[in-house]
Scaffold this motif. Structure first.
Motif, PDB file in Angstrom:
ATOM      1  N   ARG A  14      42.894   2.565  46.232  1.00  0.00           N
ATOM      2  CA  ARG A  14      41.802   3.186  46.240  1.00  0.00           C
ATOM      3  C   ARG A  14      41.231   4.031  47.138  1.00  0.00           C
ATOM      4  O   ARG A  14      40.857   5.514  47.190  1.00  0.00           O
ATOM      5  N   LYS A  15      40.312   3.648  47.964  1.00  0.00           N
ATOM      6  CA  LYS A  15      39.042   3.811  49.562  1.00  0.00           C
ATOM      7  C   LYS A  15      40.535   4.698  50.026  1.00  0.00           C
ATOM      8  O   LYS A  15      40.116   5.678  51.150  1.00  0.00           O
ATOM      9  N   ALA A  16      42.263   4.678  50.197  1.00  0.00           N
ATOM     10  CA  ALA A  16      42.260   5.041  50.957  1.00  0.00           C
ATOM     11  C   ALA A  16      42.769   6.667  51.165  1.00  0.00           C
ATOM     12  O   ALA A  16      43.007   7.490  51.669  1.00  0.00           O
ATOM     13  N   ASP A  17      42.581   6.219  49.556  1.00  0.00           N
ATOM     14  CA  ASP A  17      42.988   8.267  49.132  1.00  0.00           C
ATOM     15  C   ASP A  17      44.407   8.252  49.391  1.00  0.00           C
ATOM     16  O   ASP A  17      44.576   9.591  49.625  1.00  0.00           O
ATOM     17  N   PHE A  18      45.151   7.949  49.449  1.00  0.00           N
ATOM     18  CA  PHE A  18      46.886   8.106  49.447  1.00  0.00           C
ATOM     19  C   PHE A  18      47.323   9.196  48.306  1.00  0.00           C
ATOM     20  O   PHE A  18      46.713   9.473  47.192  1.00  0.00           O
ATOM     21  N   GLN A  19      47.893  10.139  48.625  1.00  0.00           N
ATOM     22  CA  GLN A  19      48.499  10.766  47.797  1.00  0.00           C
ATOM     23  C   GLN A  19      49.583  10.274  46.893  1.00  0.00           C
ATOM     24  O   GLN A  19      49.331  11.334  46.278  1.00  0.00           O
ATOM     25  N   GLN A  20      50.420   9.800  47.034  1.00  0.00           N
ATOM     26  CA  GLN A  20      51.144   8.624  46.504  1.00  0.00           C
ATOM     27  C   GLN A  20      51.015   7.127  46.392  1.00  0.00           C
ATOM     28  O   GLN A  20      51.484   6.810  47.310  1.00  0.00           O
ATOM     29  N   THR A  21      49.882   7.120  45.416  1.00  0.00           N
ATOM     30  CA  THR A  21      50.016   5.442  45.544  1.00  0.00           C
ATOM     31  C   THR A  21      50.847   4.524  44.951  1.00  0.00           C
ATOM     32  O   THR A  21      50.722   3.672  45.005  1.00  0.00           O
ATOM     33  N   ASN A  22      51.886   5.195  44.293  1.00  0.00           N
ATOM     34  CA  ASN A  22      53.417   4.404  44.141  1.00  0.00           C
ATOM     35  C   ASN A  22      53.937   3.948  45.368  1.00  0.00           C
ATOM     36  O   ASN A  22      55.106   3.586  44.707  1.00  0.00           O
ATOM     37  N   ALA A  23      53.262   4.747  46.351  1.00  0.00           N
ATOM     38  CA  ALA A  23      54.910   4.203  47.617  1.00  0.00           C
ATOM     39  C   ALA A  23      54.454   2.994  48.070  1.00  0.00           C
ATOM     40  O   ALA A  23      54.251   2.390  47.861  1.00  0.00           O
ATOM     41  N   CYS A  24      56.423   2.930  47.925  1.00  0.00           N
ATOM     42  CA  CYS A  24      56.276   1.440  49.157  1.00  0.00           C
ATOM     43  C   CYS A  24      57.343   1.372  50.064  1.00  0.00           C
ATOM     44  O   CYS A  24      57.986   1.641  49.456  1.00  0.00           O
ATOM     45  N   ILE A  25      57.286   0.202  51.101  1.00  0.00           N
ATOM     46  CA  ILE A  25      58.788   0.228  51.678  1.00  0.00           C
ATOM     47  C   ILE A  25      59.415   0.289  51.104  1.00  0.00           C
ATOM     48  O   ILE A  25      60.863   0.348  51.264  1.00  0.00           O
ATOM     49  N   GLU A  26      59.528  -1.246  50.046  1.00  0.00           N
ATOM     50  CA  GLU A  26      60.714  -1.508  49.135  1.00  0.00           C
ATOM     51  C   GLU A  26      61.255   0.087  48.843  1.00  0.00           C
ATOM     52  O   GLU A  26      62.917  -0.091  48.327  1.00  0.00           O
ATOM     53  N   THR A  67      55.609  12.529  53.202  1.00  0.00           N
ATOM     54  CA  THR A  67      54.670  12.354  53.162  1.00  0.00           C
ATOM     55  C   THR A  67      54.500   9.954  51.927  1.00  0.00           C
ATOM     56  O   THR A  67      53.968  10.218  52.245  1.00  0.00           O
ATOM     57  N   TYR A  68      55.001  10.454  51.926  1.00  0.00           N
ATOM     58  CA  TYR A  68      55.983   9.191  50.989  1.00  0.00           C
ATOM     59  C   TYR A  68      56.594   7.872  52.053  1.00  0.00           C
ATOM     60  O   TYR A  68      55.187   7.399  51.429  1.00  0.00           O
ATOM     61  N   LEU A  69      57.236   8.393  52.488  1.00  0.00           N
ATOM     62  CA  LEU A  69      56.667   7.314  54.159  1.00  0.00           C
ATOM     63  C   LEU A  69      55.860   6.399  54.830  1.00  0.00           C
ATOM     64  O   LEU A  69      54.914   5.551  54.795  1.00  0.00           O
ATOM     65  N   VAL A  70      54.567   7.726  54.930  1.00  0.00           N
ATOM     66  CA  VAL A  70      53.859   7.720  55.707  1.00  0.00           C
ATOM     67  C   VAL A  70      53.132   6.812  54.223  1.00  0.00           C
ATOM     68  O   VAL A  70      51.909   5.781  54.718  1.00  0.00           O
ATOM     69  N   CYS A  71      52.610   7.080  53.028  1.00  0.00           N
ATOM     70  CA  CYS A  71      52.002   6.519  52.206  1.00  0.00           C
ATOM     71  C   CYS A  71      52.409   5.153  51.869  1.00  0.00           C
ATOM     72  O   CYS A  71      51.477   3.917  51.759  1.00  0.00           O
ATOM     73  N   ALA A  72      53.945   4.844  52.222  1.00  0.00           N
ATOM     74  CA  ALA A  72      54.845   3.943  52.019  1.00  0.00           C
ATOM     75  C   ALA A  72      53.783   2.579  53.211  1.00  0.00           C
ATOM     76  O   ALA A  72      53.553   1.761  52.866  1.00  0.00           O
ATOM     77  N   PHE A  73      53.617   3.397  54.432  1.00  0.00           N
ATOM     78  CA  PHE A  73      53.383   2.405  55.736  1.00  0.00           C
ATOM     79  C   PHE A  73      52.087   2.297  54.643  1.00  0.00           C
ATOM     80  O   PHE A  73      50.932   1.189  55.542  1.00  0.00           O
ATOM     81  N   GLY A  74      51.285   3.329  54.899  1.00  0.00           N
ATOM     82  CA  GLY A  74      49.936   2.895  54.437  1.00  0.00           C
ATOM     83  C   GLY A  74      49.259   1.625  53.815  1.00  0.00           C
ATOM     84  O   GLY A  74      48.432   0.533  53.505  1.00  0.00           O
ATOM     85  N   ILE A  75      50.217   1.914  52.415  1.00  0.00           N
ATOM     86  CA  ILE A  75      50.313   0.378  50.766  1.00  0.00           C
ATOM     87  C   ILE A  75      50.218  -0.766  52.060  1.00  0.00           C
ATOM     88  O   ILE A  75      49.878  -2.084  51.449  1.00  0.00           O
ATOM     89  N   ALA A  76      51.345  -0.652  52.441  1.00  0.00           N
ATOM     90  CA  ALA A  76      52.082  -1.769  53.565  1.00  0.00           C
ATOM     91  C   ALA A  76      50.494  -2.966  53.879  1.00  0.00           C
ATOM     92  O   ALA A  76      50.489  -3.632  53.644  1.00  0.00           O
ATOM     93  N   ALA A  77      49.754  -1.631  54.363  1.00  0.00           N
ATOM     94  CA  ALA A  77      48.621  -1.838  55.593  1.00  0.00           C
ATOM     95  C   ALA A  77      47.204  -2.890  54.694  1.00  0.00           C
ATOM     96  O   ALA A  77      47.399  -4.185  54.970  1.00  0.00           O
ATOM     97  N   CYS A  78      47.693  -2.371  53.526  1.00  0.00           N
ATOM     98  CA  CYS A  78      46.526  -2.135  52.538  1.00  0.00           C
ATOM     99  C   CYS A  78      46.931  -4.085  52.093  1.00  0.00           C
ATOM    100  O   CYS A  78      46.288  -5.270  51.689  1.00  0.00           O
ATOM    101  N   ARG A  79      48.619  -4.293  51.633  1.00  0.00           N
ATOM    102  CA  ARG A  79      48.251  -5.266  51.119  1.00  0.00           C
ATOM    103  C   ARG A  79      48.692  -6.429  52.288  1.00  0.00           C
ATOM    104  O   ARG A  79      48.677  -7.589  51.882  1.00  0.00           O
ATOM    105  N   ASN A  80      48.185  -6.036  53.273  1.00  0.00           N
ATOM    106  CA  ASN A  80      48.240  -7.395  54.195  1.00  0.00           C
ATOM    107  C   ASN A  80      46.556  -6.847  54.622  1.00  0.00           C
ATOM    108  O   ASN A  80      45.869  -7.695  55.579  1.00  0.00           O
ATOM    109  N   PHE A  81      45.710  -6.029  53.625  1.00  0.00           N
ATOM    110  CA  PHE A  81      43.952  -5.907  53.437  1.00  0.00           C
ATOM    111  C   PHE A  81      43.835  -5.899  54.831  1.00  0.00           C
ATOM    112  O   PHE A  81      42.276  -6.105  55.296  1.00  0.00           O
TER     113      PHE A  81
END
Length: 247
Positions: A61-73, A114-128
């Protein structure tokens, strides 16, 4: 009931998941067959998982991703995109953040950058790891407003310190000299201390003219290009067809 004081104390300590698990154990006779250690371990595991999930939700939520459903998988590796699956999966581990390296993602509009950068960002969030996503035009506008309101230093500190900063629409338009200086300050402060993902329609060779002043351009590029992984997303006719952009 004899367990009411225990439940009340758990609530006071904000251990809501443990309360739920404890009450479920009281209602299910099957739990009586387990040892104290097993039942206690289940209480702790549920509370731990709940807190981890809550922390992940907060980071996203705090990251402000444009696409919050993006994921590397879910990244699509169509032949016309020419993406290196091994490279993307490796970067998806977020090891580059621990190594203080960057990623440059290039591709035409609509290629899925944008999808790819958000996927990398959410992957980082998964690593807290805390992440901040922002379009470069919005960042420059925010800094200009902050300077006028006398809070420039506080706002700038946010972008200097976050472990992963994602700058979308990087150098889409030419910069004013003051904007180039602000970017240099951010890039300089993050160099070898944190990671940045630059998402652009242009290769680094075209950035120089967008930045303008040659000394500033040289300084910015020097601190980015030599410490970055590069991903190029080729033109994707199949993706455009799925989006209805071409017949």
């Amino acid at each position: 009931m004899v367990n009411e004081p225990t439940v009340r104390k758990l609530h006071e300590m904000r251990l809501s998941a443990m309360v739920e698990s404890f009450q479920a154990q009281l209602l299910d006779p099957a739990f009586q067959e387990l040892s104290f250690e097993e039942r206690f371990g289940m209480l702790v595991d549920l509370e731990w998982a709940r807190r981890k999930n809550n922390r992940l939700t907060t980071l996203i939520r705090k990251a402000d991703f444009q696409q919050t459903n993006a994921c590397i998988e879910d990244v699509e590796y169509h032949v016309d995109r020419k993406l290196d699956r091994t490279q993307i999966l490796r970067l998806g581990t977020s090891a580059y953040i621990h190594d203080k390296l960057n990623i440059i993602i290039m591709g035409a509009s609509g290629a899925g950058k944008t999808y790819l950068v958000c996927a990398f960002g959410i992957a980082a969030c998964r690593n807290f790891l805390p992440v901040k996503y922002i379009r470069l035009p919005e960042l420059l506008n925010e800094l200009a407003v902050a300077r006028g309101e006398g809070i420039f230093g506080r706002v700038m500190k946010t972008y200097k310190k976050v472990p992963l900063l994602i700058l979308d629409e990087w150098l889409l338009v030419s910069l004013k000299e003051s904007e180039a200086r602000d970017l240099l300050e951010i890039v300089e402060s993050r160099h070898q201390t944190s990671s940045t993902i630059f998402c652009s329609q242009f290769a680094p060779g075209g950035w120089h003219s967008k930045i303008g002043e040659s000394t500033l351009a040289d300084a910015i590029l020097d601190r980015i290009v030599h410490s970055s992984y590069t991903i190029t997303i080729e033109g994707t006719d199949s993706m455009r067809k799925r989006k209805g952009l071409i017949n």
